[in-house]
Design an enzyme around this catalytic site. Structure first.
Site, PDB file in Angstrom:
ATOM      1  N   PRO A   2      26.191  67.318  45.918  1.00  0.00           N
ATOM      2  CA  PRO A   2      26.491  68.558  46.639  1.00  0.00           C
ATOM      3  C   PRO A   2      26.266  69.820  45.814  1.00  0.00           C
ATOM      4  O   PRO A   2      27.053  70.146  44.936  1.00  0.00           O
ATOM      5  CB  PRO A   2      27.972  68.401  47.013  1.00  0.00           C
ATOM      6  CG  PRO A   2      28.248  66.947  46.903  1.00  0.00           C
ATOM      7  CD  PRO A   2      27.365  66.457  45.802  1.00  0.00           C
ATOM      8  N   LYS A  51      29.196  76.492  47.637  1.00  0.00           N
ATOM      9  CA  LYS A  51      29.479  75.069  47.768  1.00  0.00           C
ATOM     10  C   LYS A  51      30.679  74.803  48.680  1.00  0.00           C
ATOM     11  O   LYS A  51      31.182  73.679  48.740  1.00  0.00           O
ATOM     12  CB  LYS A  51      29.727  74.458  46.398  1.00  0.00           C
ATOM     13  CG  LYS A  51      28.555  74.605  45.433  1.00  0.00           C
ATOM     14  CD  LYS A  51      28.894  73.948  44.113  1.00  0.00           C
ATOM     15  CE  LYS A  51      27.821  74.224  43.076  1.00  0.00           C
ATOM     16  NZ  LYS A  51      28.128  73.588  41.787  1.00  0.00           N
ATOM     17  N   ARG A 269      29.311  67.465  32.769  1.00  0.00           N
ATOM     18  CA  ARG A 269      28.233  68.400  33.056  1.00  0.00           C
ATOM     19  C   ARG A 269      26.931  67.894  32.429  1.00  0.00           C
ATOM     20  O   ARG A 269      26.451  68.450  31.435  1.00  0.00           O
ATOM     21  CB  ARG A 269      28.568  69.789  32.521  1.00  0.00           C
ATOM     22  CG  ARG A 269      29.786  70.453  33.165  1.00  0.00           C
ATOM     23  CD  ARG A 269      29.545  70.741  34.625  1.00  0.00           C
ATOM     24  NE  ARG A 269      30.568  71.620  35.189  1.00  0.00           N
ATOM     25  CZ  ARG A 269      30.669  71.906  36.482  1.00  0.00           C
ATOM     26  NH1 ARG A 269      29.803  71.377  37.338  1.00  0.00           N
ATOM     27  NH2 ARG A 269      31.597  72.719  36.925  1.00  0.00           N
TER      28      ARG A 269
END
Length: 299
Positions: A2, A51, A269
């Site tokens: 996403p 988002k 990340r």
């Protein structure tokens, strides 16, 4: 995964299924809103914001959700078997006469007044796929902290909304710099190009079932990027320049792609870069991972 384009697609599916229709089923499976009943109300629209997803409902209400890493909204026709995951992962059900939207594994789900939407999304910078997109303001936001690593600045939704780990790695590659380069050290021409390039990538992918960055920049033809290295890239299974390709050869120079986790370690990340095509700082020795890394992310 996403990011802004994926959320835009989810909003489009939900809007098509629900907007203008009366809810005959409503079930919010989070403790704070478990007793809320939206049945009998008409869904007005479903709007993406970075988002975030905003489902606006008659009576001045907004159902705010965020997919983060694993969340998803699935739409089913009447009688169709639900297939988004086990029942205990369902967090929201919104049903009309002929469609049912089911939210699975939603880490953020809240019902608020539409007039209070800024509580949920007011902190966001310009939306790369939204009507408020402003490249000048996005660049100004990014440059506000010149010492901050570019990759971290791109992920900060207060600067510009919609970029996650995939587009972070792809953008840095196309700009020819590492994600650890301080924003203030980005050459002026590449800094000016950054928000334009980011918007082009997300816009080109917002209607695609499969995300592609290796042939969509500028004119829709393959690009060599602003640093002018390498030939055009074509071919199946080569949709992305960097993301998810650790240890595999760079599509431009054939150097093995590197992988490291960027940030303070509080979130995963994964960050990919080519040590030959991109200039700038890299992680300390021993922190980069040469092996194929995970594709999971927390956006």
């Amino acid at each position: 995964m996403p990011e802004g384009d994926t959320v835009w697609q989810a909003a489009k599916r939900l809007h098509t299924a629900l907007a203008g229709r009366v809810l005959i089923r409503s079930d919010l499976r989070v403790p704070k809103f478990a007793t809320a009943d939206l049945t009998g109300r008409t869904v007005l629209d479903v709007t993406p914001r970075g988002k975030h997803l905003l489902t606006r409902i008659e009576g001045g209400l907004t159902l705010h959700s965020h997919l983060r890493m694993d969340g998803s909204w699935k739409v089913f026709t009447h009688g169709q078997r639900w297939s988004g995951g086990p029942a205990h992962q369902i967090r929201a059900i919104l049903g009309t006469e002929d469609r049912t939207a089911v939210g699975y594994r939603l880490p953020v789900l809240e019902l608020l007044r539409t007039t209070d939407e800024d509580r949920a999304v007011g902190h966001l910078g310009p939306d790369l796929l939204g009507p408020n997109w402003d490249p000048d303001r996005a660049l100004e936001n990014l440059l506000r902290d010149p010492a901050r690593p570019l990759g971290e600045a791109l992920l900060d939704q207060r600067n510009l909304a919609g970029i996650g780990n995939v587009y972070k790695s792809e953008l840095c590659f196309l700009l020819g710099v590492t994600p650890w380069l301080p924003v203030g050290a980005l050459p002026a021409d590449r800094a000016a190009l950054l928000p334009v390039l980011a918007q082009k990538l997300l816009e080109a992918n917002r209607d695609r079932p499969t995300r592609i960055t290796t042939g969509v920049v500028a004119t829709g033809r393959t690009t060599t990027g602003p640093h002018g290295q390498g030939p055009g890239i074509t071919g199946r299974d080569q949709n992305l320049y960097m993301y998810g390709r650790a240890s595999r050869p760079c599509l431009r120079c054939r150097t093995p792609i590197r992988l490291a986790n960027q940030g303070d370690g509080s979130r995963e990340r994964p960050t990919y870069w080519c040590p030959s095509c991109q200039f700038g700082p890299t992680p300390p020795p021993g922190t980069a991972q040469p092996r194929t890394g995970t594709r999971r992310t927390t956006n």
